[in-house]
Write a protein that holds these residues in place. Sequence first.
Motif, mmCIF file in Angstrom:
data_model
loop_
_atom_site.group_PDB
_atom_site.id
_atom_site.type_symbol
_atom_site.label_atom_id
_atom_site.label_comp_id
_atom_site.label_asym_id
_atom_site.label_seq_id
_atom_site.Cartn_x
_atom_site.Cartn_y
_atom_site.Cartn_z
ATOM 1 N N GLN A 167 -4.508 -12.895 -2.683
ATOM 2 C CA GLN A 167 -4.939 -11.686 -1.980
ATOM 3 C C GLN A 167 -5.904 -10.870 -2.819
ATOM 4 O OE1 GLN A 167 -4.361 -10.552 1.038
ATOM 5 N NE2 GLN A 167 -2.995 -12.163 1.703
ATOM 6 N N VAL A 168 -7.023 -10.471 -2.202
ATOM 7 C CA VAL A 168 -7.936 -9.587 -2.906
ATOM 8 C C VAL A 168 -7.622 -8.131 -2.568
ATOM 9 C CG1 VAL A 168 -9.866 -11.144 -3.214
ATOM 10 C CG2 VAL A 168 -9.603 -9.971 -1.048
ATOM 11 N N SER A 169 -6.772 -7.928 -1.593
ATOM 12 C CA SER A 169 -6.364 -6.576 -1.222
ATOM 13 C C SER A 169 -4.845 -6.532 -1.246
ATOM 14 C CB SER A 169 -6.868 -6.276 0.196
ATOM 15 O OG SER A 169 -6.058 -5.342 0.835
ATOM 16 N N SER A 170 -4.291 -5.345 -1.454
ATOM 17 C CA SER A 170 -2.830 -5.244 -1.455
ATOM 18 C C SER A 170 -2.290 -5.162 -0.036
ATOM 19 C CB SER A 170 -2.388 -4.001 -2.248
ATOM 20 O OG SER A 170 -2.818 -2.834 -1.569
ATOM 21 N N ALA A 171 -3.189 -5.084 0.953
ATOM 22 C CA ALA A 171 -2.758 -4.797 2.323
ATOM 23 C C ALA A 171 -1.759 -5.790 2.879
ATOM 24 C CB ALA A 171 -3.969 -4.738 3.242
ATOM 25 N N PRO A 196 0.801 -1.228 0.000
ATOM 26 C CA PRO A 196 0.000 0.000 0.000
ATOM 27 C C PRO A 196 0.835 1.280 0.000
ATOM 28 C CG PRO A 196 -0.850 -1.546 1.634
ATOM 29 C CD PRO A 196 0.455 -2.095 1.147
#
Lengths: 104, 324
Positions: free
Chosen positions: A53-57, A16
């Motif tokens: 991962q569906v989020s970059s977090a 992020p």
Amino acid sequence: MQTHPAKRIEIIIEAPLLRRLTDALDKADVPGYTVLPVLAGSGKSGPWSREGQVSSAGGMASVTLVTTVERADQVLETAFAVVQPHIGIVSVTDCEVIRPARFA
Amino acid sequence: MDAILSLAAANILSPTVLFFILGFAASLARSDLSIPEAVAKGMSLYLLLAIGFKGGAGVAENGLTVTLGFAMIAGIILSASIPLIAFVILRAISGLSRVDAAAVAAHYGSISIVTFVAMTSMLDAAGIAFEGFMVAVAAIMEAPAILTALLLASGATGKKGVDKDLLREVMLNGSIVLLIGAFAIGWITGVEGLAKIEAFIVSPFQGVLCLFLLDMGLIAGRGMRSSRQHLAPPVILFGVLMPVIGASLGLASGLLLGLSVGGVAVLMTLCASASYIAVPAAMRVALPAANPSIYLTLSLGVTFPFNLTVGISLYLAVASLFGG
């Protein structure tokens, strides 16, 4: 072949924050850098993986750049200002380049 | 009670939930089953496009009502206030630091779009209508919780105000842009537009959702396997208790707004769910001292499975009881 000493800086940073780092490098007039995806790893903050991962977090990214010995400190300060409070690694390696003007 | 039990059984035995359980179990058993990152992102984009478009087309068909405006305002208030309750509970029972508690609280004020999809799929299967504009309410509930969390953490971080770049990133998060954009396109093109792309966004939807939930199960199982030592029993208790508290607030708000039974159930689900896309990324930027192993594992490994297997059936049953 004639080679010239230079510094290779590698920054592993939380995904992020990648855009903030590249923006800072652009502002500091760094002549170039390469962003690489990284797969998985583990460190003081525990394991991580970009798999599924569906989020970059939860992911990380790697930014590599080569600069002259004279500019290395300035680039490091720029990079470290972004990375300092976050999970990440900043490392510096001595290297040799063939066309030094490209890294000034 | 029989109706509730049969609803819960039908939900648990639905292909989507069973695929989630398969992924979760496979991951815990250390299977090498995995979904490539690009496929997971592609499916996520597909689901957002489909639910946004269908919601917009629904509004075009049924027309705008004043309830939409009130529902949006209620969504903002709920998203901003739920973290306050979550924060107080966490500080009282979990022993988490102020920053960790604020980061976890932000996840519970924001929403999980996949939990929303699971609820709307269950409503579609049961033939229960819900207001199409709930998609817009879901989108608007993503961000306010983040601002509340930053306010809660400011006592520990010393930071005042919100970074403008962060605010822009949160408001223009790709998921929100696609959801709202698809909603607007569905609204503009209406039922005729939906008919043109129905073969793409309606028929394959359940199949894609199965594959996506398989991946969510794998991620949740992997998180539980590698990070469960970060979750003390009171924190896990919070992960099951907080959705029920959030759903109760959603129930009260939905009834006050005069939503349909389906609409109340959807609002309860939004209030009960915990984010795992927009908020974790924002927390990494804004609260680097917060431990991601706690909030990601709690949101994905505890609350999401609870909502998917037990929560959404319970919320629909309660909504039917009060609204039917």
